[in-house]
Design an enzyme around this catalytic site. Sequence first.
Site, PDB file in Angstrom:
ATOM      1  N   GLN A  11      51.063 -27.614  -1.798  1.00 41.77           N
ATOM      2  CA  GLN A  11      50.460 -28.873  -2.211  1.00 41.77           C
ATOM      3  C   GLN A  11      50.343 -29.850  -1.048  1.00 41.77           C
ATOM      4  O   GLN A  11      51.255 -29.966  -0.242  1.00 41.77           O
ATOM      5  CB  GLN A  11      51.331 -29.498  -3.299  1.00 41.77           C
ATOM      6  CG  GLN A  11      50.508 -30.096  -4.390  1.00 41.77           C
ATOM      7  CD  GLN A  11      51.301 -30.257  -5.679  1.00 41.77           C
ATOM      8  OE1 GLN A  11      51.993 -29.353  -6.107  1.00 41.77           O
ATOM      9  NE2 GLN A  11      51.203 -31.403  -6.294  1.00 41.77           N
ATOM     10  N   SER A  91      56.296 -23.379  -0.734  1.00 45.02           N
ATOM     11  CA  SER A  91      56.425 -23.845  -2.120  1.00 45.02           C
ATOM     12  C   SER A  91      55.415 -23.133  -3.022  1.00 45.02           C
ATOM     13  O   SER A  91      55.509 -21.933  -3.229  1.00 45.02           O
ATOM     14  CB  SER A  91      56.287 -25.368  -2.168  1.00 45.02           C
ATOM     15  OG  SER A  91      56.570 -25.838  -3.461  1.00 45.02           O
ATOM     16  N   LEU A  92      54.436 -23.864  -3.540  1.00 42.65           N
ATOM     17  CA  LEU A  92      53.384 -23.253  -4.352  1.00 42.65           C
ATOM     18  C   LEU A  92      52.782 -22.036  -3.636  1.00 42.65           C
ATOM     19  O   LEU A  92      52.418 -21.038  -4.265  1.00 42.65           O
ATOM     20  CB  LEU A  92      52.293 -24.303  -4.597  1.00 42.65           C
ATOM     21  CG  LEU A  92      50.917 -23.743  -4.909  1.00 42.65           C
ATOM     22  CD1 LEU A  92      50.889 -23.274  -6.341  1.00 42.65           C
ATOM     23  CD2 LEU A  92      49.834 -24.753  -4.635  1.00 42.65           C
ATOM     24  N   ARG A 116      53.329 -24.295 -14.048  1.00 47.13           N
ATOM     25  CA  ARG A 116      54.319 -24.858 -13.126  1.00 47.13           C
ATOM     26  C   ARG A 116      53.959 -26.315 -12.798  1.00 47.13           C
ATOM     27  O   ARG A 116      54.816 -27.194 -12.796  1.00 47.13           O
ATOM     28  CB  ARG A 116      54.335 -23.995 -11.848  1.00 47.13           C
ATOM     29  CG  ARG A 116      55.337 -24.411 -10.764  1.00 47.13           C
ATOM     30  CD  ARG A 116      55.212 -23.422  -9.597  1.00 47.13           C
ATOM     31  NE  ARG A 116      56.163 -23.662  -8.510  1.00 47.13           N
ATOM     32  CZ  ARG A 116      55.910 -24.391  -7.427  1.00 47.13           C
ATOM     33  NH1 ARG A 116      54.737 -24.985  -7.297  1.00 47.13           N
ATOM     34  NH2 ARG A 116      56.825 -24.531  -6.478  1.00 47.13           N
ATOM     35  N   HIS A 201      61.399 -30.084  -5.550  1.00 46.24           N
ATOM     36  CA  HIS A 201      62.485 -29.390  -4.835  1.00 46.24           C
ATOM     37  C   HIS A 201      63.785 -30.197  -4.813  1.00 46.24           C
ATOM     38  O   HIS A 201      64.513 -30.194  -3.834  1.00 46.24           O
ATOM     39  CB  HIS A 201      62.036 -28.990  -3.422  1.00 46.24           C
ATOM     40  CG  HIS A 201      60.869 -28.055  -3.466  1.00 46.24           C
ATOM     41  ND1 HIS A 201      60.984 -26.752  -3.895  1.00 46.24           N
ATOM     42  CD2 HIS A 201      59.557 -28.253  -3.204  1.00 46.24           C
ATOM     43  CE1 HIS A 201      59.779 -26.197  -3.872  1.00 46.24           C
ATOM     44  NE2 HIS A 201      58.906 -27.079  -3.466  1.00 46.24           N
ATOM     45  N   GLN A 250      63.329 -21.701  -6.822  1.00 42.83           N
ATOM     46  CA  GLN A 250      62.468 -22.372  -5.865  1.00 42.83           C
ATOM     47  C   GLN A 250      62.046 -23.777  -6.323  1.00 42.83           C
ATOM     48  O   GLN A 250      61.879 -24.673  -5.507  1.00 42.83           O
ATOM     49  CB  GLN A 250      61.254 -21.456  -5.696  1.00 42.83           C
ATOM     50  CG  GLN A 250      60.281 -21.841  -4.635  1.00 42.83           C
ATOM     51  CD  GLN A 250      58.889 -21.900  -5.200  1.00 42.83           C
ATOM     52  OE1 GLN A 250      58.665 -22.485  -6.264  1.00 42.83           O
ATOM     53  NE2 GLN A 250      57.944 -21.320  -4.502  1.00 42.83           N
TER      54      GLN A 250
END
Length: 314
Positions: A11, A91-92, A116, A201, A250
Amino acid sequence: MGKTAFIFPGQGSQTVGMGKQLAEEFKVAKERFDLADERLQLELSEIIFNGPMEKLKMTENTQPALLTTSIAVLEVLKEYGIKADYAAGHSLGEYSALVAAGAVSFSDAVYAVRQRGLFMEEAVPAGQGAMAAVLGMDREKLTQVTEEVTEGGDLVQLANLNCPGQIAISGTAAGVEKASKVAKEQGARRVIPLEVSGPFHSNLMKPAAEKMKPILDEISIQDAEIPVIANVTAKEMTEASDIKAKLIEQIYSPVLWEDTVRRLLELGVDTFVEIGPGNVLSGLVRKIDRSVKTMAIGDKDSLLKALDSLKGDE
């Protein structure tokens, strides 16, 4: 012979119009955008190609949009026979890496990241969480700062360890504000509040992680064909059960990006190919090790340039 890693952005790399030119020129790219629209029952490609940015920036749209664009680029690369030895994503981007590694189908991944995004959006009411980038402070010192603030009653923790001297912190709005102030007092070069819709996170994302469990049970996860370096551990993962557990963790754990890149270097990777919009990750890789080859492929021009270079290596 050096090895190649495909790395996938997360992102923040989204732009209106990303992937449009590739979709117009390559059938395999267009098929990905069409499949995303179909699986989500949503005109996602319309939002990606034409905006508005306000709509694209909504987390539940950004996540599938970035994944779709990255995989559209990947499909074109595959047509040219370009393969990787390892994959990783920020991440993503880890979901894109898992699609590249054959562990999750594109259709399932696009559905999972849409959910998500929704769950992450819902986890913390708007304005209650925050994130900030701390520049010029090492992780040990910053960890101490965040632990002291958290013990004082305002949760804040390290979220993205991107490269030396560039770490994002995440938590409650008050926690991030306090930690930012203390970090500056203790010698951080700069602290920049991040424009994000939630405290990603951090432990505040645990409700989103809980909701992701049934979604990941619903989709099919296979063993990966090439190792994917996990955000959570910065170690290789290939087994389906391990992948599922790591994807849950995660959501509320720090992204160990610097450690991920260092692990890939240890494994003999000397070429990093960033697949998708922007070149954020290539920049981070160069900050970690100047000697490696990096390229970012997001449109036709960058694709052709990269193909020359990658074909030349064979």
